[in-house]
Design a protein around this motif. Structure first.
Motif, short mmCIF file in Angstrom:
data_model
loop_
_atom_site.label_atom_id
_atom_site.label_comp_id
_atom_site.label_asym_id
_atom_site.label_seq_id
_atom_site.Cartn_x
_atom_site.Cartn_y
_atom_site.Cartn_z
N ASP A 66 80.99 6.61 -4.18
CA ASP A 66 81.37 7.65 -3.21
C ASP A 66 82.87 7.62 -2.94
OD1 ASP A 66 78.75 8.49 -3.00
OD2 ASP A 66 78.38 7.46 -1.07
N THR A 111 84.72 9.06 -5.92
CA THR A 111 84.61 10.52 -5.96
C THR A 111 85.55 11.16 -4.95
OG1 THR A 111 82.31 10.35 -6.68
CG2 THR A 111 83.00 12.45 -5.73
N LYS A 112 85.60 10.61 -3.75
CA LYS A 112 86.51 11.13 -2.72
C LYS A 112 87.96 10.97 -3.15
CE LYS A 112 83.37 10.25 1.07
NZ LYS A 112 83.03 9.35 2.18
N ARG A 113 88.29 9.81 -3.71
CA ARG A 113 89.67 9.56 -4.15
C ARG A 113 90.07 10.55 -5.24
NH1 ARG A 113 92.64 4.61 -4.60
NH2 ARG A 113 91.74 4.16 -2.59
N LYS A 114 89.19 10.80 -6.19
CA LYS A 114 89.51 11.76 -7.26
C LYS A 114 89.70 13.16 -6.70
CE LYS A 114 86.21 11.44 -10.16
NZ LYS A 114 85.31 11.51 -11.30
N ARG A 115 88.88 13.55 -5.73
CA ARG A 115 89.03 14.87 -5.11
C ARG A 115 90.38 15.00 -4.42
NH1 ARG A 115 84.27 14.94 -1.79
NH2 ARG A 115 82.83 14.63 -3.46
N ILE A 116 90.78 13.97 -3.71
CA ILE A 116 92.07 13.99 -3.01
C ILE A 116 93.21 14.08 -4.01
CG2 ILE A 116 93.65 12.58 -1.63
CD1 ILE A 116 91.11 11.57 -0.13
N THR A 124 93.16 15.22 -7.06
CA THR A 124 93.13 16.52 -7.72
C THR A 124 93.71 17.60 -6.80
OG1 THR A 124 91.18 15.87 -8.97
CG2 THR A 124 91.65 18.21 -8.85
N ALA A 125 93.40 17.53 -5.53
CA ALA A 125 93.90 18.52 -4.57
C ALA A 125 95.41 18.44 -4.40
CB ALA A 125 93.23 18.34 -3.22
#
Length: 155
Positions: A109, A112-117, A119-120
């Motif tokens: 989890d 996944t959050k780190r990758k989303r950040i 990418t953003a």
């Protein structure tokens, strides 16, 4: 020591043993239950630091991992790729899952959050193309116009 593959190794002494224990602790902090921490905030910070140490591609965390792995005779890119593979969903070895990797879901989890950040926060597209589409000249275009080079471009 426990490897990423989950193998229990003989206890090592000296500098190599000390640095191998740093790698082991990072793996346990990322994938384990973090029972050594007294507060939830400490556990979250330990897991976040372990994720950074084990997965960073550049920067201070990556440099630290590379240095420590060099001392331990561990290939840092292999360590990183194995950790990332497990975070991406690859099944860890059974013995590791039962002994060390007891909190895979929390680690995944966080990954996944780190990758989303990340990418953003990555710039989208080419800055030069964006500026020419909006009509705002960038420094290169202005410099080319001053020198006369830009008049022959296909932009």
């Amino acid at each position: 020591m426990i490897s990423v593959a989950g193998n229990v190794k003989a206890v090592e002494v000296g500098e190599v043993g000390l640095y191998r224990s740093v790698v082991t602790r990072a793996i346990m902090d990322l994938f384990g239950s973090l029972s050594l921490t007294s507060q939830q905030d400490e556990a979250r910070a330990a897991r976040d630091d372990a994720l950074s140490f084990l997965t960073a591609e550049t920067g201070g965390w990556a440099q630290s991992r590379n240095t420590i792995c060099e001392i331990c005779d561990i290939e840092p890119s292999i360590l990183r790729s194995r950790v990332v593979a497990i975070l991406e969903g690859q099944d860890p070895p059974d013995e590791a899952r039962q002994s060390v990797l007891t909190n895979l879901d929390a680690a995944r989890d966080l990954w996944t959050k780190r990758k989303r950040i990340l990418t953003a926060h990555r710039p989208q597209g080419n800055v030069r193309q964006r500026s020419s589409r909006t009509g705002v000249p960038n420094r290169r275009n202005a410099k080319e116009r001053r020198s006369g080079i830009g008049t022959l471009s296909c932009d």
